[in-house]
Scaffold this motif. Structure first.
Motif, PDB file in Angstrom:
ATOM      1  N   ARG A   1       0.831  -1.204   0.000  1.00 32.63           N
ATOM      2  CA  ARG A   1       0.000   0.000   0.000  1.00 32.63           C
ATOM      3  C   ARG A   1       0.871   1.263   0.000  1.00 32.63           C
TER       4      ARG A   1
ATOM      5  N   TYR B   1       3.518   0.666  -3.702  1.00 33.55           N
ATOM      6  CA  TYR B   1       2.917   0.488  -5.012  1.00 33.55           C
ATOM      7  C   TYR B   1       1.720   1.430  -5.143  1.00 33.55           C
ATOM      8  N   SER B   2       1.143   1.477  -6.318  1.00 37.37           N
ATOM      9  CA  SER B   2      -0.086   2.237  -6.533  1.00 37.37           C
ATOM     10  C   SER B   2      -1.065   1.323  -7.260  1.00 37.37           C
TER      11      SER B   2
ATOM     12  N   ASN C   1      -4.496  -4.381  -3.270  1.00 36.02           N
ATOM     13  CA  ASN C   1      -3.212  -4.892  -2.793  1.00 36.02           C
ATOM     14  C   ASN C   1      -3.299  -6.355  -2.383  1.00 36.02           C
TER      15      ASN C   1
ATOM     16  N   THR D   1      -9.528   5.637   1.510  1.00 32.86           N
ATOM     17  CA  THR D   1      -8.319   4.896   1.117  1.00 32.86           C
ATOM     18  C   THR D   1      -8.587   3.405   0.935  1.00 32.86           C
TER      19      THR D   1
ATOM     20  N   HIS E   1      -9.169   6.255  -8.448  1.00 36.96           N
ATOM     21  CA  HIS E   1      -7.843   5.666  -8.573  1.00 36.96           C
ATOM     22  C   HIS E   1      -7.202   6.080  -9.887  1.00 36.96           C
TER      23      HIS E   1
ATOM     24  N   GLY F   1      -5.485   9.277  -9.731  1.00 37.10           N
ATOM     25  CA  GLY F   1      -4.303   9.366  -8.890  1.00 37.10           C
ATOM     26  C   GLY F   1      -4.540   9.240  -7.409  1.00 37.10           C
TER      27      GLY F   1
ATOM     28  N   GLN G   1      -4.856   7.511  -3.941  1.00 40.52           N
ATOM     29  CA  GLN G   1      -4.366   6.266  -3.371  1.00 40.52           C
ATOM     30  C   GLN G   1      -5.517   5.575  -2.642  1.00 40.52           C
TER      31      GLN G   1
ATOM     32  N   GLU H   1      -7.781   1.606  -2.484  1.00 37.05           N
ATOM     33  CA  GLU H   1      -7.784   0.208  -2.905  1.00 37.05           C
ATOM     34  C   GLU H   1      -9.102  -0.464  -2.537  1.00 37.05           C
TER      35      GLU H   1
END
Length: 339
Positions: free
Chosen positions: A123, A126-127, A131, A289, A318, A321, A323, A325
């Protein structure tokens, strides 16, 4: 300094994390996997029933482990393989919880471990829209053909940590965490005769309500520590994050939104997230997030397009841009130690 650690992955027989039926381990020395080990096992007594959902995921059945040693009998070998290594796991809260609950219901003490959670590191480094292990392994360039095979999952976890260390120019776990401004978390040693984890307390409380289902080892744990849960609130505002939560937990500091039909009530899910240091909210915003998706969602649904309105909004954010998940309810339950 050298990048040395052991990656671990458990599969469980049922919704209680103290029901391990398989484990895989990958030992890394100087950033290279040098040795692997795996075992099938019977879960601890009275926690060894196999639920359909678990078997459907990993393919292990009760007959596959019949005659195998129980987890408590096998743990000395597992512990000897780990030695004094830092443990790495993809969602370490689950795998460290398996060790603790599995030993607790076996009436056995457990050692302390320093550990690394590659979900948390993924998390941060990476982007990704998810995850989960397949997505993180793909980003790390690690083959993962048979997801939920414990050995392959442990190997993939090791590859993710090696890749993240490389990207951060770190030559050891300590150096990696220093570069990220973090402290390596530690699960302390424990003795079930003194206190029990919440997951084990819940499991034993359920057995207290069903006379005759506790093993002799469980009966010696002491009635003072086997107490029931307070009822989760059925309604109410979003709870505040637990200020005493473990900072190394993958939900700590996250803003979490839930969507779809969950196996638990929405207030219960929010309470569990807040207990781990997350801030639950009711809709997807620029603060979000993590989105937890019910209805049997799997990370593969992101590519297949089977999404709720909130999940589609997450993909839009996402792509811009943010962040953020998406995790399944199953992954969320692993993080919070629930069924």
């Amino acid at each position: 300094m050298a990048l040395d650690f052991t990656a671990i992955d458990f599969e469980t027989a049922n919704g209680f994390r103290g029901s391990p039926c398989s484990v895989g381990l990958s030992k890394v020395r100087n950033g290279v996997v040098v040795e692997e080990a795996s075992w099938l096992m019977r879960p601890p007594e009275n926690h060894d029933h196999f639920e359909f959902h678990n078997t459907r995921i990993h393919g292990i059945r009760a007959e596959d482990v019949a005659g195998k040693p129980r987890f408590g009998e096998l743990f000395p070998e597992i512990g000897a393989f780990i030695g004094n290594d830092v443990l790495a796991a993809h969602n370490a809260a689950f795998d460290l919880g398996v060790i603790r609950s599995g030993l607790e219901v076996s009436g056995l003490p457990g050692p302390a471990y320093e550990y690394v959670c590659t979900v948390m590191l993924s998390r941060r480094c990476y982007s990704l829209v998810s995850n989960s292990l397949p997505y993180a392994a793909e980003e790390a360039g690690v083959p993962l053909v048979n997801h939920h095979d414990a050995t392959e999952d442990a190997r993939a976890c090791a590859g993710i940590l090696i890749d993240i260390a490389r990207r951060n120019n770190a030559n050891s776990i300590a150096e990696l965490y220093l570069s990220l401004g973090l402290a390596v978390p530690r699960q302390p040693a424990f003795d079930p005769a003194q206190s029990l984890s919440k997951a084990t307390v819940a499991a034993l409380a359920a057995k207290v309500a069903a006379p005759g289902t506790m093993s002799p080892a469980e009966q010696t744990l002491g009635g003072a520590v086997v107490r029931g849960w307070s009822a989760w609130p059925e309604e109410g505002p979003n709870p505040l994050p637990n200020p005493s939560a473990e900072p190394g937990h993958p939900l700590f500091g996250q803003t979490v939104v839930f969507t779809g039909d969950l196996a638990m009530t929405r207030p219960e899910a929010k309470s569990r997230a807040a207990d781990m240091g997350a801030r639950p909210e009711s809709r997807v915003t620029a603060r979000t997030t993590v989105l937890v998706v019910g209805d049997g969602f799997d990370a593969g649904d992101l590519r297949a397009g089977r999404l709720t309105g909130k999940a589609k909004r997450v993909l839009e954010l996402h792509a811009k841009g943010q962040q953020i998940e998406v995790v399944s309810e199953g992954e969320f339950l692993q993080m919070v130690g629930g069924r």
